[in-house]
Design a protein around this motif. Structure first.
Motif, PDB file in Angstrom:
ATOM      1  N   THR A 120      -2.597  -4.356   5.443  1.00 17.27           N
ATOM      2  CA  THR A 120      -2.549  -2.837   6.133  1.00 17.27           C
ATOM      3  C   THR A 120      -3.836  -2.770   7.186  1.00 17.27           C
ATOM      4  O   THR A 120      -3.701  -2.597   8.434  1.00 17.27           O
ATOM      5  CB  THR A 120      -3.119  -2.055   5.226  1.00 17.27           C
ATOM      6  OG1 THR A 120      -1.923  -1.871   4.329  1.00 17.27           O
ATOM      7  CG2 THR A 120      -2.766  -0.431   5.929  1.00 17.27           C
ATOM      8  N   ARG A 121      -4.837  -3.898   6.934  1.00 22.08           N
ATOM      9  CA  ARG A 121      -6.045  -3.804   7.717  1.00 22.08           C
ATOM     10  C   ARG A 121      -5.661  -4.892   8.910  1.00 22.08           C
ATOM     11  O   ARG A 121      -5.933  -4.558   9.942  1.00 22.08           O
ATOM     12  CB  ARG A 121      -7.206  -4.336   7.139  1.00 22.08           C
ATOM     13  CG  ARG A 121      -7.932  -3.467   6.163  1.00 22.08           C
ATOM     14  CD  ARG A 121      -9.335  -4.013   5.480  1.00 22.08           C
ATOM     15  NE  ARG A 121      -9.146  -5.231   4.918  1.00 22.08           N
ATOM     16  CZ  ARG A 121      -9.170  -5.292   3.462  1.00 22.08           C
ATOM     17  NH1 ARG A 121      -8.972  -4.109   2.653  1.00 22.08           N
ATOM     18  NH2 ARG A 121      -8.967  -6.371   2.768  1.00 22.08           N
ATOM     19  N   GLU A 129      -6.063   8.699   4.113  1.00 22.33           N
ATOM     20  CA  GLU A 129      -6.974   7.826   3.398  1.00 22.33           C
ATOM     21  C   GLU A 129      -6.533   6.340   3.766  1.00 22.33           C
ATOM     22  O   GLU A 129      -7.332   5.425   3.905  1.00 22.33           O
ATOM     23  CB  GLU A 129      -6.206   7.943   1.946  1.00 22.33           C
ATOM     24  CG  GLU A 129      -7.077   7.127   0.764  1.00 22.33           C
ATOM     25  CD  GLU A 129      -6.307   7.270  -0.499  1.00 22.33           C
ATOM     26  OE1 GLU A 129      -6.209   5.993  -1.199  1.00 22.33           O
ATOM     27  OE2 GLU A 129      -6.207   8.234  -0.962  1.00 22.33           O
ATOM     28  N   ASN A 135      -9.358   4.025   4.914  1.00 23.21           N
ATOM     29  CA  ASN A 135      -9.729   3.152   4.064  1.00 23.21           C
ATOM     30  C   ASN A 135      -8.993   2.457   3.380  1.00 23.21           C
ATOM     31  O   ASN A 135      -8.641   2.591   2.314  1.00 23.21           O
ATOM     32  CB  ASN A 135     -10.778   3.803   3.026  1.00 23.21           C
ATOM     33  CG  ASN A 135     -11.531   2.988   1.992  1.00 23.21           C
ATOM     34  OD1 ASN A 135     -11.633   1.776   2.522  1.00 23.21           O
ATOM     35  ND2 ASN A 135     -11.465   3.220   0.845  1.00 23.21           N
ATOM     36  N   PRO A 136      -8.190   1.690   4.263  1.00 21.15           N
ATOM     37  CA  PRO A 136      -6.970   0.841   3.989  1.00 21.15           C
ATOM     38  C   PRO A 136      -7.474  -0.082   2.914  1.00 21.15           C
ATOM     39  O   PRO A 136      -8.591  -0.741   2.991  1.00 21.15           O
ATOM     40  CB  PRO A 136      -6.432  -0.129   5.095  1.00 21.15           C
ATOM     41  CG  PRO A 136      -7.714   0.064   6.058  1.00 21.15           C
ATOM     42  CD  PRO A 136      -8.565   1.325   5.896  1.00 21.15           C
ATOM     43  N   SER A 137      -6.751  -0.195   1.495  1.00 24.63           N
ATOM     44  CA  SER A 137      -6.976  -1.060   0.633  1.00 24.63           C
ATOM     45  C   SER A 137      -6.391  -2.494   0.464  1.00 24.63           C
ATOM     46  O   SER A 137      -7.046  -3.421  -0.101  1.00 24.63           O
ATOM     47  CB  SER A 137      -6.671  -0.491  -0.791  1.00 24.63           C
ATOM     48  OG  SER A 137      -5.405  -0.251  -0.918  1.00 24.63           O
ATOM     49  N   ALA A 138      -5.302  -2.658   1.338  1.00 27.08           N
ATOM     50  CA  ALA A 138      -4.804  -3.851   1.338  1.00 27.08           C
ATOM     51  C   ALA A 138      -4.965  -4.695   2.642  1.00 27.08           C
ATOM     52  O   ALA A 138      -5.171  -4.130   3.744  1.00 27.08           O
ATOM     53  CB  ALA A 138      -3.360  -3.886   1.447  1.00 27.08           C
ATOM     54  N   GLU A 142       0.823  -1.223  -0.098  1.00 24.87           N
ATOM     55  CA  GLU A 142       0.096  -0.059   0.268  1.00 24.87           C
ATOM     56  C   GLU A 142       0.859   1.015  -0.033  1.00 24.87           C
ATOM     57  O   GLU A 142       1.932   1.447   0.531  1.00 24.87           O
ATOM     58  CB  GLU A 142      -0.817   0.161   1.149  1.00 24.87           C
ATOM     59  CG  GLU A 142      -1.962   1.083   1.082  1.00 24.87           C
ATOM     60  CD  GLU A 142      -3.434   0.520   1.759  1.00 24.87           C
ATOM     61  OE1 GLU A 142      -4.261   1.287   1.486  1.00 24.87           O
ATOM     62  OE2 GLU A 142      -3.479  -0.491   2.531  1.00 24.87           O
ATOM     63  N   ALA A 194      -0.235   5.225   0.086  1.00 24.05           N
ATOM     64  CA  ALA A 194      -1.312   5.931   0.178  1.00 24.05           C
ATOM     65  C   ALA A 194      -1.162   7.282   0.993  1.00 24.05           C
ATOM     66  O   ALA A 194      -0.493   7.202   2.280  1.00 24.05           O
ATOM     67  CB  ALA A 194      -2.494   5.325   0.606  1.00 24.05           C
TER      68      ALA A 194
END
Length: 266
Positions: free
Chosen positions: A249-250, A239, A243-246, A233, A235
């Motif tokens: 990361t979450r 952001e 709203n983590p995309s990976a 990630e 970003a």
């Protein structure tokens, strides 16, 4: 804003001495795997990841303490990936590093003023002593500290000396590797506020490596998340936290309690 660093398909492997054979080449561990990103001038970039993710290796590749085995690293438009040390030497004053443990990089037998002035003299800076005293001013330490030895300072004060040593040469870029991990919360907050101020006052670009996401959130404008030597990630900070995309990361966000940064650091 122009990019200070441009990194393209960066790869780096190191010898694995734990598996050294009796004959033949030593096997290599692939640490960094095809990393591509840029660092705009004036940015505070956070580099985060678990143990063994490659974040410290990446930092050392950026300041050429380690030589990449693939890809390119461009600093201010110049390819520094495989420069010889004689070519790197004039550039080193433009990218500096602050270490996690200042005692490991500060000679205990030298006074603080001499420790800050030493790299200035190596670079041929005139009036190195006065420049060292000005660096102490910048980090909020009295000039009298120039006569002290590192062991006479607190952990937070020693880290300020490390910062003073890094900024004395007026670099364009500073790499800070886990520099607040050994400090109490109050000292951490003071060092983070200092770094933020120095970036603004001196026009610095900063890469900040940390395992502590609350620290990253407090300081950095953008975050790289590394996992097993890859970027999962990249970003802006707000952001990424909102709203983590990976998935990785979450996992990091879920695993580490994150108190309200406004309550902790202000």
């Amino acid at each position: 804003m122009a990019d200070l660093y441009e990194v393209d398909n960066l790869e780096l492997s190191l010898p694995d001495m734990t598996r050294r054979p009796l004959f033949g080449a030593v096997p290599r561990n692939e640490i960094l795997k095809g990393l591509s990103f840029s660092i705009p001038r004036g940015e505070i970039l956070g580099i985060v990841g678990g143990s063994g993710s490659g974040k410290s290796t990446l930092g050392r590749a950026l300041v050429r303490l380690l030589e990449p085995t693939g890809g390119t690293v461009r600093f201010d438009g110049r390819d520094i990936t495989h420069l010889e040390e004689t070519e790197l030497r004039p550039l080193r004053k433009r990218f500096q590093m602050i270490f996690q443990d200042p005692m490991s990089s500060l000679n205990p037998r030298h006074r603080v003023g001499g420790l800050i002035a030493a790299p200035l003299r190596l670079q041929g800076v005139e009036n190195a002593r006065e420049a060292a005293l000005e660096a102490l001013d910048h980090v909020g330490l009295p000039r009298g500290f120039a006569e002290r030895y590192p062991h006479e300072l607190s952990g937070g004060q020693r880290q300020r000396v490390g910062i003073a040593r890094a900024i004395a040469l007026r670099p364009d870029f500073i790499l800070a590797d886990e520099i607040v991990s050994g400090l109490d919360v109050s000292s951490q907050a003071q060092v983070l506020a200092l770094l933020e101020r120095l970036v603004a006052e001196l026009g610095l670009t900063l890469a900040f490596i940390s395992h502590d996401l609350s620290v990253i959130r407090r300081l950095c404008t953008r975050i790289l998340v590394l996992h097993h030597g890859e970027i999962v990630e990249n970003a802006p900070t707000a952001e990424l936290f909102d709203n983590p995309s990976a998935a990785y990361t979450r996992e990091l966000l879920d695993a580490i309690p994150l108190p309200d940064p406004e309550q902790v650091w202000n």
